[in-house]
Write a protein that holds these residues in place. Structure first.
Motif, short mmCIF file in Angstrom:
data_model
loop_
_atom_site.label_atom_id
_atom_site.label_comp_id
_atom_site.label_asym_id
_atom_site.label_seq_id
_atom_site.Cartn_x
_atom_site.Cartn_y
_atom_site.Cartn_z
N VAL A 74 50.07 75.74 56.79
CA VAL A 74 49.81 76.89 57.64
C VAL A 74 49.23 78.02 56.79
O VAL A 74 49.41 78.04 55.56
CB VAL A 74 51.08 77.38 58.38
N GLU A 75 48.56 78.95 57.46
CA GLU A 75 47.95 80.10 56.79
C GLU A 75 48.45 81.38 57.47
O GLU A 75 48.72 81.39 58.67
CB GLU A 75 46.42 80.02 56.91
N ALA A 76 48.55 82.46 56.69
CA ALA A 76 49.06 83.72 57.20
C ALA A 76 48.05 84.38 58.13
O ALA A 76 46.85 84.35 57.89
CB ALA A 76 49.42 84.66 56.06
N GLU A 77 48.57 84.98 59.22
CA GLU A 77 47.79 85.76 60.17
C GLU A 77 48.41 87.16 60.25
O GLU A 77 49.57 87.35 59.87
CB GLU A 77 47.82 85.11 61.55
N PRO A 78 47.67 88.14 60.76
CA PRO A 78 48.29 89.47 60.96
C PRO A 78 49.44 89.39 61.97
O PRO A 78 49.61 88.41 62.68
CB PRO A 78 47.13 90.31 61.52
N ASN A 79 50.24 90.43 62.00
CA ASN A 79 51.32 90.57 62.98
C ASN A 79 52.39 89.49 62.84
O ASN A 79 52.94 89.01 63.83
CB ASN A 79 50.76 90.56 64.41
N GLN A 80 52.67 89.09 61.58
CA GLN A 80 53.75 88.14 61.29
C GLN A 80 53.54 86.79 61.97
O GLN A 80 54.50 86.10 62.31
CB GLN A 80 55.10 88.72 61.71
#
Length: 268
Positions: A74-80
């Motif tokens: 998985v990859e980080a996205e804004p807003n947790q």
């Protein structure tokens, strides 16, 4: 347009007590959902939505997603939020170059101890793969395929086997993505290549076994890249092939048991 937050079909709330007891099972469940395609590449994962569906707090969900991020799933996205990672051609190139190098090494460590019992187990997995392919049972094929490759590398030490398992898991994602585009052709080459690798192992022909295994892995990598990232030029895979001394491809017309008089129909 924002990506939809996907609810995982067929997943019921988990009966877990305590944060520490929840993280492991959550990580395993979400990892399996990514590997088997229930969570497709690009799917946005909300901690709130996942916690609500699975009946747990956000804390273990956050920790499980962090573990998946470290593994590259998985990859980080804004807003947790997190997004299920898509196909990165450079990562695929690197993963398969490592598989070629390490799996060929593990194969050579397995050859001397490859006795009749292991041979029968490998033959059984070949038959299971062929039956699953004829029945269009993708899940059954992947289970038998994983066990077949495990048997070929079982003589390696546990640390090396763990690395191979992690690489194989990431490889499965790439193969599944390609399989969705061309579901009829995915097992065909393996019907020739898998038995031919085993023939060389049984004969104790180290060079042939390494060459066939390396070219088998190379073909898979190049096929996936050709379909998913046609403009990408592999850098690591060709170097890995040279490193293991794979030589020219052994796959020609009529080669391998899968196309000869002892082809898969007779072995099922």
């Amino acid at each position: 347009m924002p990506q939809p937050i996907i609810v995982i079909d067929g997943i019921e709330p988990l009966s877990l007590t305590g944060v520490r007891q929840s993280v492991g099972p959550l990580h395993t469940l979400l990892r399996e959902c990514i590997l088997d395609g229930r969570l497709a590449p690009g799917t946005v994962l909300s901690q709130v939505a996942l916690a609500r569906q699975l009946g747990v707090s956000r804390t273990p969900v956050r920790e499980a997603l962090r573990m998946l991020q470290e593994e590259g799933f998985v990859e980080a996205e804004p807003n947790q939020r997190m997004r299920v990672a898509g196909l990165d051609p450079s990562a695929l190139d690197a993963d398969y170059s490592m598989r070629i190098t390490l799996e060929c090494l593990a194969l050579t460590m397995t050859l001397d101890g490859f006795g009749s019992r292991v041979e029968r187990e490998a033959e059984a997995q070949l038959a299971a793969m062929h039956r699953a392919a004829r029945a269009k049972d993708g899940e059954g094929w992947f289970v038998a395929h994983r066990e077949y490759h495990r048997l070929l590398t079982a003589g390696a030490g546990e640390p090396l086997r763990r690395q191979l398992e992690a690489l194989a898991d990431r490889s499965v994602r790439y193969i599944r993505i390609t399989q969705q585009l061309d579901p009829e052709s995915w097992p065909r080459a393996g019907d020739t290549e898998h038995p031919a690798i085993l023939d060389a192992v049984i004969a104790g022909d180290r060079d042939a076994a390494v060459s066939r295994l390396a070219h088998h892995l190379e073909r898979t990598a190049l096929n996936v890249l050709g379909q998913q990232a046609p403009g990408y030029r592999p850098q690591a895979v060709p170097r890995a092939m040279a490193l293991v001394g794979a030589g020219p491809s052994p796959w020609g017309p009529g080669q391998g048991r899968g196309t000869g008089p002892l082809g898969p129909d007779e072995r099922s």
